[in-house]
Enzyme design. Sequence first.
Site, short mmCIF file in Angstrom:
data_model
loop_
_atom_site.label_atom_id
_atom_site.label_comp_id
_atom_site.label_asym_id
_atom_site.label_seq_id
_atom_site.Cartn_x
_atom_site.Cartn_y
_atom_site.Cartn_z
CG HIS A 76 -4.94 2.31 5.82
ND1 HIS A 76 -6.28 2.30 6.11
CD2 HIS A 76 -4.81 3.01 4.67
CE1 HIS A 76 -6.92 2.95 5.16
NE2 HIS A 76 -6.06 3.38 4.27
CE LYS A 98 -7.88 2.01 -0.59
NZ LYS A 98 -6.73 2.83 -0.29
CG HIS A 106 -1.86 1.15 1.28
ND1 HIS A 106 -3.20 0.99 1.58
CD2 HIS A 106 -1.70 2.49 1.07
CE1 HIS A 106 -3.82 2.16 1.54
NE2 HIS A 106 -2.90 3.10 1.25
CG HIS A 156 0.40 15.06 2.21
ND1 HIS A 156 -0.57 15.41 1.28
CD2 HIS A 156 -0.04 13.92 2.78
CE1 HIS A 156 -1.54 14.52 1.31
NE2 HIS A 156 -1.25 13.60 2.21
CG HIS A 206 -9.94 4.54 3.46
ND1 HIS A 206 -8.75 5.23 3.53
CD2 HIS A 206 -10.67 4.94 4.53
CE1 HIS A 206 -8.76 6.02 4.61
NE2 HIS A 206 -9.92 5.86 5.22
CG HIS A 239 -0.77 7.01 -1.20
ND1 HIS A 239 -2.04 7.09 -1.73
CD2 HIS A 239 -0.91 6.37 -0.02
CE1 HIS A 239 -2.91 6.53 -0.90
NE2 HIS A 239 -2.24 6.08 0.15
CG LEU A 240 4.32 5.14 -6.47
CD1 LEU A 240 4.59 4.47 -7.82
CD2 LEU A 240 5.55 5.05 -5.58
CG ASP A 278 -1.68 4.86 4.08
OD1 ASP A 278 -1.74 5.24 2.90
OD2 ASP A 278 -2.41 5.31 4.98
C1 NCD Z 1 -3.51 9.01 2.10
C2 NCD Z 1 -3.01 10.05 1.09
O1 NCD Z 1 -2.47 11.09 1.49
O2 NCD Z 1 -3.15 9.80 -0.11
N1 NCD Z 1 -3.63 9.65 3.39
C3 NCD Z 1 -3.68 9.04 4.59
O3 NCD Z 1 -3.91 9.76 5.59
N2 NCD Z 1 -3.51 7.75 4.76
C4 NCD Z 1 -4.78 8.40 1.64
C5 NCD Z 1 -5.19 7.15 2.39
O4 NCD Z 1 -4.63 6.07 2.21
O5 NCD Z 1 -6.12 7.25 3.23
ZN ZN Z 2 -3.19 5.07 1.57
#
Ligand code: NCD
Ligand code: ZN
Length: 338
Positions: A170, A95, A11, A246, A132, A13-14, A242
């Site tokens: 998660h 997803k 899991h 940011h 989720h 996020h790229l 996860d």
């Molecule tokens: C994730 C994101 O920033 O894309 N943020 C998070 O708080 N986990 C999205 C997600 O997996 O809920």
């Molecule tokens: Zn995530």
Amino acid sequence: MLKIFKPCDFHVHLREGQLLKYVLKENNKNFQKILVMPNLIKPITNKNILSKYRSFVLNNNNNNTEILFTIYLNQDCSIIDLKNMVNEKLFFAAKLYPLHATTNSSSGVKDIKKMSKYFEFLENNKIPLCLHGEHIHENDDPYEREKRFLDFELSWLVKNFKGLKITLEHITTKDSVDFVKSHKNIAATITTHHLLENTNTFLGNFLRPEIFCKPVIKSVNHQKSLLNAALSGNSKFFFGSDSAPHLKNRKFNEFCCAGVYSTKYSVSNILELFYTSKKSNNLNKFLTINGCKHYNLKFDNTLISYSRKKDFTFKKYSKFKNDSLINYNHFKNYWSKN
Ligand code: NCD
Ligand code: ZN
């Protein structure tokens, strides 16, 4: 020294563009497989968007990492389009985000029970559904969202789609650990930060925006349950970081966005956790075997050595353009590849 298979992150996020190039490089160093989330600013809901994203990711990938793509499942997806993508093996899993549950979920699903035709499609085509797991309803307490999702949505889903392979993403609560243990065809990912933090470390003293994420970090009793599940090597639980980058000016801001960027030190943190808990024997299960078993994937079983560096100086920030990313780390010691 510890010798383990190269881990998998099921899991991650790229993101997109330059940030993706940076984040993918860090993933290439650490993981043999990654399952990539589809919540881009314009989410990956059709073949056109997925094809462009795939090319960009694969062109920037170092081929040692296997990339598993996901589609953003919502009521706008077309079954014919999904069928075409399945025939061309363009994505690995679907997803589903409940509407407004987290970052980039404004195209999420308001009522899961209206999605039956999609769940039937996934079930018939043996495509896993990644969830989720939070029930989002006005005035419901954020600390209760995960439990309510089990009661309102997930119980319905497992009862009506018995052949559907589900990953509850998660997880943060004892309730989810118990639910997953007691149902067939469902497994769960657990993140580094949900294993290592709790409400006290998150907001018991100072508020730490860098570990604000969805689902929100829970109390120490829930944390203990997650730790037991992960450390035990139980095949239903495996690693999904996860990791969600940011930029610092979006985290330390009037409106802090949800997401923890943990890729840089996640393997080190997991190694230190299992080592200090005297559970190093279960590392391969949590980091590689359990996830691959759940998803029926072959994996590379070459052993890699890691050694422990005491009182290491961790890099809290990584410069990115005019800003930085905040690297999540928990321990004082660092496990580095030899
Ligand atoms: C994730 C994101 O920033 O894309 N943020 C998070 O708080 N986990 C999205 C997600 O997996 O809920
Ligand atoms: Zn995530």
